[in-house]
Design an enzyme around this catalytic site. Structure first.
Site: not given
Ligand code: NAD
Length: 348
Positions: A132-134, A157, A161
């Site tokens: 993810t870009d997060e 989260y 990741k």
């Protein structure tokens, strides 16, 4: 069969679109969907392809290394696309442990078994981690995340990741496991579990319930239609360079408050609501702790090197998504029970 491919988390939102694309586009591949069917996994998402000859579903948990080993022994995979994950940021704040288990330990279980299974020959093998870009954290008012942006995760989260991505890269460097990673922006479209912003808002409007918006609502996200993400995954799987990461996004930034008002307008029009506006249901609620302000993705690398571009325009995708949720009440009723209900009552 030309290839045996393990796709984990294939009963979830993005995974189901990836499975459908691969099963239909590659009749010579055998696609194994390995999914624990958590609250977010739903085989109803795959009814249209469940009887195809090149598709097998195995109920299994990536946290259980013996189950992972068994499925590898049974099918001798050439490739792994790992989408299995706990994915809801709010849940990661209230209960980070299952995020550590699935997103980190589960991924390392897959890596360990892939390494063991492929140790005599890494040729033509690929471990593809869906990220993810997060992981990059939050941007200021300007700038875009590139593949060389430092990881700076802010939520349990995104930390889980990011950790998984580091393990994938470390296994590539240390044990030479061939890998690719892609980091994608926010997805939307059919089959997304209704705890996530867009389906939550559509369904709450339909049911005349309040539309919760964190803080001032000016948090900004880039939104990509889910089938475009599935196509990008296909391209990265087949054309991505070993050991590389690719950012995937739509260059389609939108503040949450603007997005919710847009959905109100679309749903009101479709339901022929003429009295007042559903936007009156909007309520600003206390901001999420550690809430990233802005994500935006530079997609130059995947555009230039792999020739992938998004094809669905935002308003077109939103209209299709609203239509899907308005026309699939039974899907919604089926997923909104038990664990989901108790969670939902806590947050709304
Ligand atoms: P989802 O929550 O809809 O689906 C996750 C799936 O994984 C479910 O089918 C669930 O049953 C399965 N699963 C969970 N734990 C498992 C376990 N221990 N073993 C086996 N299966 C398990 O998630 P999604 O939104 O489809 O996201 C899929 C992947 O894409 C995730 O890795 C996520 O981090 C990543 N991603 C999502 C987005 C997004 O906007 N949704 C954006 C970028 C990246």
């Amino acid at each position: 069969m030309e290839k045996n491919i393990l796709i984990t988390g294939g009963a979830g939102f993005i995974g189901s679109h990836v499975i459908r694309l691969f099963v239909n586009k590659y009749p010579n591949y055998h696609i194994v969907n390995f999914d624990a069917l958590t609250y977010a996994g739903n085989l109803e998402n795959l009814i249209d392809i469940e009887n195809k000859e090149n598709y097998t579903f195995i109920k299994g948990n990536i946290n259980q290394i013996r189950s992972v080993e068994d499925v590898f022994n049974q099918f001798k995979f050439d490739g792994v696309i790992n989408l299995a994950a706990e994915t809801h940021v709010d849940r990661s704040i209230s209960d980070p442990n299952c995020f550590i288990q699935t997103n980190i330990i589960g991924t390392t279980n897959l890596l360990n078994i892939a390494r063991e299974s492929w140790k005599d020959n890494f040729q033509e093998k690929l471990f593809y981690q869906i990220s993810t870009d997060e992981v990059y954290g939050s941007l200021g008012e300007i700038g875009l995340f590139t593949e060389t942006s430092p990881y700076n995760p802010q939520s349990p989260y995104s930390a889980s990741k990011a950790s998984a991505d580091h393990f994938v890269k470390a296994y590539g460097n240390t044990y030479e496991i061939p890998f690719v990673i892609s980091n994608c922006s926010n997805n939307y479209g059919p089959n997304q579990f209704p705890e996530k912003l867009i389906p939550l808002v559509i369904n709450n409007i339909k049911e005349n319930k309040m539309l919760p918006i964190y803080g001032d609502g000016k948090h900004c996200r880039d939104w990509l239609y889910v089938t475009d993400h599935a196509k990008a995954i296909d391209v990265v799987f087949h054309k991505g360079k070993i050991g590389e990461s690719y950012n995937i996004g739509a260059l389609n930034e939108c503040q949450n408050i603007h997005l919710v008002k847009l959905i109100c307008q679309i749903v009101d029009e479709k339901l022929n609501r003429t009295k007042g506006s559903s936007a009156e249901l909007i309520r600003h609620v206390i901001d999420r702790p550690g809430h990233d302000r802005r994500y935006a993705i530079d997609t130059t690398k995947i555009n230039n090197e792999l020739g992938w571009f998004p094809s669905v325009k935002f308003e077109e995708g939103l209209n299709q998504t609203v239509d899907w949720y308005l026309n699939n009440q039974s899907w919604l009723d089926n997923v909104r029970h038990g664990i989901y209900q108790s969670y939902y009552q806590n947050v709304c």
